[in-house]
Design a protein around this motif. Structure first.
Motif: not given
Length: 521
Positions: A375-380, A382-386
């Motif tokens: 999903g193209k949302t900021i939290p998702i 950010e979690a993917l990069v982390n």
């Protein structure tokens, strides 16, 4: 080479040193003719080689930011698969409310019954010739309004039809371009074209004077040479054929960019770096943030050639390691032993641990699917990069293409929600911009759109940070003014790069006004 003087028509052997296409009998006549000739004079010539075929070569030194070519499309229109769009202005159709029940529908051309945006586009020069043919056939369109938008296969025949409605000399010019038909003709896609394009032109429109091979060759020329045209206003996503621009060869580190201006989508090709006399002028037919394997596979399928440019032959891709993962044994960099060999093994630069290409391809495909389906949302994001950078056991290099693409998507989302970001997120957004700018300097340097938009995003982030810190009394007014001066320099550089691009002009003008007001308070 002897010829006639462009001014007095007397025999003349002196040629224009830049384009070599006009002759003069003396220097005075050359100076006299320059006002007329300067708009036609070319800084390139088309050369031929066994490896590149026809390609562009600089006839003189070209400076970054210089316009190399302006060209109107020979033909343009919908892609093979397209959302419902107007055949006049090519804007995406959203439907209009009709009747008391507020049902939505498209406006349909009163002559040919194809959907348009309004009655105005019935008279569009682009639509006139095809409208007569479509109306004469009395073949009803199957394109209807749908609440859930879907791409429509019926549009695949429109641009080929427009090609056959060109004047004979223009059609011959089109057919002289590279087609790669011998490679494409037996593919699954071209078997579909036999039904959807050849069948439609022959059976529905009665254009039997063009045989199957000629129709498929036109389709192949379009596939091989067309440029994608994008414009935010009207959500336009079409393709256009530009015969001169099609002479540019490909490089994964190009020295030009292009954009489209005016209602006729004139292409402007501009140098992004300095180009020396005799150097090849090139564009890119792929995506900067893709890995070597993904770029080469795309080019092989879509353009029928194996890229061996300077980026593709370098396992490190100019020390960006954008295709690399980390070694599971020692956390060194896994590098492809031979990037031009699709079956090549990957080897750790520290401990020489090996993995085979199938394992690498499987992992990349899984990561690509995860990124596409996320999903193209900021939290998702950010979690993917982390997940792939900070979590224990991560195997991705910090500049791996999947991470970089996720970060680029994050920057675009941050830009929409700047006022809602925490101070930590603003710091993170700034660091991402700086990381991506470092990559841009190596992979897509100079006056490129990628670099320009990153500078635009970076200055916007810095403005929000300065305002927040000043309002919290974390910095003085003098410090705020100093930081805003730095921001102004970023915006000036972004403007220098992007000021000619239609989708950016208004945004840049508004941002300059906002920053001027902020600096004056």
């Amino acid at each position: 080479m002897a010829g006639s003087c462009a001014v007095c028509s007397k025999p003349a052997s002196q040629r224009c040193a830049v384009c070599k296409s006009v002759n003069y009998c003396n220097k005075n006549h050359q100076k006299q003719h320059w006002k007329t000739h300067k708009n036609e004079c070319k800084c390139f010539e088309v050369a031929t080689s066994s490896k590149l075929g026809r390609h562009m070569v600089a006839l003189r030194n070209i400076t970054a930011g210089e316009v190399i070519l302006k060209e109107s499309p020979l033909v343009c229109g919908p892609k093979v698969l397209a959302f419902a769009q107007c055949l006049g202005c090519h804007c995406k159709l959203t439907g209009s409310s009709v009747d008391d029940e507020m049902l939505k529908s498209f406006y349909y051309c009163r002559k040919c019954n194809w959907p348009l945006c309004s009655p105005k586009c019935e008279k569009s020069p682009v639509h006139q010739a095809e409208c007569a043919v479509l109306a004469k056939s009395k073949h009803k369109t199957v394109i209807k309004y749908q609440e859930e938008e879907q791409k429509v296969p019926a549009y695949c025949a429109i641009v080929p039809l427009r090609c056959f409605l060109l004047p004979p000399e223009k059609l011959n010019e089109l057919l002289s371009l590279e087609s790669n038909l011998e490679v494409l003709i037996n593919t699954t896609l071209y078997n579909v074209f036999r039904i959807n394009i050849v069948g439609y032109l022959h059976k529905a429109l009665g254009l039997t004077q063009y045989n199957e091979e000629t129709i498929l060759k036109v389709a192949a020329v379009l596939d091989t040479n067309s440029f994608e045209i994008r414009r935010d206003k009207g959500n336009i996503r079409i393709r256009g054929l530009y015969p001169k621009a099609a002479m540019m060869s490909h490089s994964c580190k190009p020295n030009t960019k292009h954009f489209f201006v005016g209602d006729d989508f004139t292409m402007v090709v501009m140098a992004t770096t300095d180009i020396k006399k005799g150097e090849i002028i090139n564009a890119t037919y792929t995506q900067t943030l893709w890995s070597t394997q993904e770029r080469r596979q795309h080019l092989k399928i879509s353009k029928c050639f194996d890229c061996d440019c300077e980026r593709c032959v370098d396992p490190t891709e100019f020390n960006t390691f954008i295709s690399c993962i980390l070694c599971s044994k020692c956390k060194g960099y896994m590098l492809c032993e031979d990037p031009l060999d699709p079956s090549s093994r990957w080897k750790c630069h520290k401990c020489s641990h090996l993995i085979n290409t199938k394992q690498m391809a499987f992992g990349n495909e899984a990561l690509k699917r995860e990124l596409e389906n996320t999903g193209k949302t900021i939290p998702i994001l950010e979690a993917l990069v982390n997940k792939y950078l900070k979590d224990e056991g991560s195997v991705l290099h910090p500049t791996n293409c999947h991470i970089i693409q996720a970060k680029h998507a994050l920057i675009q989302l941050y830009g929409v929600h700047l006022s809602e970001l925490s101070s930590e997120q603003l710091d993170y957004a700034e660091s991402i911009c700086n990381d991506l700018l470092d990559l841009a300097d190596k992979l897509d340097p100079g006056m490129t759109r990628f670099r320009g938009t990153l500078l635009y995003d970076l200055q916007a982030i810095k403005v929000v940070k300065v305002k927040a810190e000043f309002e919290k009394d974390l910095i003085t007014k003098d410090k705020a003014q100093e930081l805003l001066t730095e921001v102004t320099e970023l915006l000036q550089e972004a403007t220098k790069i992007l000021k000619h691009e239609p989708d950016m002009i208004t945004l840049l003008e508004e941002r300059v006004k906002e920053l001027d007001q902020l600096c004056s308070t």
